[in-house]
Design a protein around this motif. Structure first.
Motif, PDB file in Angstrom:
ATOM      1  N   PRO A 109     -11.154  -0.217  -5.450  1.00  0.00           N
ATOM      2  CA  PRO A 109     -10.501   0.971  -4.758  1.00  0.00           C
ATOM      3  C   PRO A 109      -9.105   0.530  -4.027  1.00  0.00           C
ATOM      4  O   PRO A 109      -8.553   1.606  -3.469  1.00  0.00           O
ATOM      5  CB  PRO A 109     -11.670   1.341  -3.838  1.00  0.00           C
ATOM      6  CG  PRO A 109     -12.317   0.115  -3.224  1.00  0.00           C
ATOM      7  CD  PRO A 109     -12.420  -0.845  -4.736  1.00  0.00           C
ATOM      8  N   TYR A 110      -8.619  -0.591  -4.046  1.00  0.00           N
ATOM      9  CA  TYR A 110      -7.359  -0.950  -3.308  1.00  0.00           C
ATOM     10  C   TYR A 110      -6.254  -0.362  -4.257  1.00  0.00           C
ATOM     11  O   TYR A 110      -6.225  -0.307  -5.389  1.00  0.00           O
ATOM     12  CB  TYR A 110      -7.308  -2.462  -3.483  1.00  0.00           C
ATOM     13  CG  TYR A 110      -8.759  -3.050  -2.631  1.00  0.00           C
ATOM     14  CD1 TYR A 110      -9.416  -2.254  -1.534  1.00  0.00           C
ATOM     15  CD2 TYR A 110      -9.228  -4.282  -3.247  1.00  0.00           C
ATOM     16  CE1 TYR A 110     -10.625  -2.700  -0.998  1.00  0.00           C
ATOM     17  CE2 TYR A 110     -10.367  -4.650  -2.589  1.00  0.00           C
ATOM     18  CZ  TYR A 110     -10.983  -3.970  -1.616  1.00  0.00           C
ATOM     19  OH  TYR A 110     -12.146  -4.561  -0.995  1.00  0.00           O
ATOM     20  N   PRO A 111      -5.295  -0.113  -3.432  1.00  0.00           N
ATOM     21  CA  PRO A 111      -3.943   0.359  -4.141  1.00  0.00           C
ATOM     22  C   PRO A 111      -3.199  -0.538  -4.988  1.00  0.00           C
ATOM     23  O   PRO A 111      -3.132  -1.879  -4.449  1.00  0.00           O
ATOM     24  CB  PRO A 111      -3.183   0.910  -3.167  1.00  0.00           C
ATOM     25  CG  PRO A 111      -4.196   0.957  -1.978  1.00  0.00           C
ATOM     26  CD  PRO A 111      -5.138  -0.075  -2.025  1.00  0.00           C
ATOM     27  N   ALA A 112      -2.693  -0.135  -6.190  1.00  0.00           N
ATOM     28  CA  ALA A 112      -1.790  -1.191  -6.841  1.00  0.00           C
ATOM     29  C   ALA A 112      -0.905  -0.022  -7.623  1.00  0.00           C
ATOM     30  O   ALA A 112      -1.545   1.126  -8.188  1.00  0.00           O
ATOM     31  CB  ALA A 112      -2.645  -1.979  -7.706  1.00  0.00           C
ATOM     32  N   LEU A 113       0.181  -0.497  -8.007  1.00  0.00           N
ATOM     33  CA  LEU A 113       1.173   0.287  -9.071  1.00  0.00           C
ATOM     34  C   LEU A 113       1.954  -0.879  -9.783  1.00  0.00           C
ATOM     35  O   LEU A 113       2.256  -1.961  -9.398  1.00  0.00           O
ATOM     36  CB  LEU A 113       1.834   1.007  -8.284  1.00  0.00           C
ATOM     37  CG  LEU A 113       2.956   0.740  -7.191  1.00  0.00           C
ATOM     38  CD1 LEU A 113       3.929   1.778  -6.747  1.00  0.00           C
ATOM     39  CD2 LEU A 113       2.556  -0.055  -6.024  1.00  0.00           C
ATOM     40  N   VAL A 114       2.716  -0.154 -10.697  1.00  0.00           N
ATOM     41  CA  VAL A 114       3.701  -0.826 -11.651  1.00  0.00           C
ATOM     42  C   VAL A 114       4.969  -0.333 -11.405  1.00  0.00           C
ATOM     43  O   VAL A 114       4.922   0.923 -11.635  1.00  0.00           O
ATOM     44  CB  VAL A 114       3.351  -1.137 -13.018  1.00  0.00           C
ATOM     45  CG1 VAL A 114       4.358  -1.759 -13.711  1.00  0.00           C
ATOM     46  CG2 VAL A 114       1.861  -1.471 -13.066  1.00  0.00           C
TER      47      VAL A 114
END
Length: 274
Positions: A109-114
């Protein structure tokens, strides 16, 4: 004027010298690294000699020239670009897209993006969607820009408790990239977000920096301290890129993950997980 046009008009000499000076490397040092001679390198920079395609690529490698700009150096020397620029939605990029999706999903559930070279969001997971709850639709319309979303006064900025510190970190990060990559598009984003007003916060906010447990949390890196639904969350950011990219698009992708910086953030995010 485009980089390619400038390259053809000026030749490789001035471009090579500019990159060498940016990296603060002498002709002799660069020549030794690239298995050449200072005399030959001097002739290349003054236009008296044309380097081989292989030498151009070796020089670019040792100067850590971005992949997009390596194409420009090749064009300036009279050679065809070596690195393709394939759209991310091209069928040939299917394996890459699937891999990124698995990585982002696995980090929940931790945030991540590209993001790409100008911080346009290419992909994001549900952790990022959670942080963006309540943001005006005008800021969420494509193309979504991570820097704009974070620092805009109607974006995440009012929720970030240590906004001045986090803003300073982001601007410094962009300044380093602009100095290295000479990106006019990134410069435009930088000028925009730097001009956003920064609201004054209460004097006690710094003391509330990380919530009730701030005094007991030994932060190992500058955290982004942000409020969500009445809860104070703390994250440290990590950025990953691809090793030895062979495509301009891939070379300019960066995966940013937000690691919970305290036990309270871990507990809260896990409580939201389905």
């Amino acid at each position: 004027m485009s980089t390619a046009t400038r390259s053809r008009q000026s030749g490789i000499g001035p471009l090579l010298r500019e990159w060498r000076e940016r990296r603060r490397v002498s002709q002799l040092e660069l020549a030794l690294r690239a298995d050449s001679s200072a005399r030959h390198l001097s002739f290349v920079e003054t236009g008296r000699s044309r380097p081989s395609e292989e030498l151009v690529l070796r020089l670019a490698e040792h100067l850590e020239v971005p992949v997009r700009e390596r194409n420009a150096l090749l064009l300036a020397a009279g050679y065809a670009p070596r690195f393709a620029e394939t759209p991310l939605d091209d069928p040939s990029m299917g394996a890459l897209r699937e891999g990124l999706d698995r990585l982002l999903h696995g980090y929940e559930p931790y945030p991540a993006l590209v993001v790409d070279a100008t911080y346009t969001v290419v992909a994001a997971n549900r952790g990022i969607a959670m942080l963006m709850e309540g943001i005006p639709e005008s800021l969420l319309a494509p193309p979504l820009n991570a820097m704009r979303l974070t620092l805009h006064p109607e974006g995440l900025a009012p929720r970030i408790r240590n906004l001045r510190e986090w803003r300073g970190h982001l601007l410094a990060q962009m300044e380093r990239q602009i100095a290295l990559d000479r990106s006019e598009a990134l410069r435009a984003v930088y000028d925009e977000v730097k001009a956003y007003p920064v609201a004054d916060r209460d004097a006690g906010d710094h003391e509330k920096y990380g919530g009730e447990d701030a005094g007991t949390v030994p932060y190992f890196a500058l955290p982004m301290v942000i409020e969500h639904d009445g809860q104070v969350l703390s994250f440290v950011s990590s950025i990953s890129t691809f090793n030895t990219p062979m495509d301009v698009t891939v070379a300019e992708l960066a995966i940013e993950t937000f690691l919970p910086a305290d036990p309270a953030t871990v507990k809260y995010l896990r409580s939201l997980a389905p």
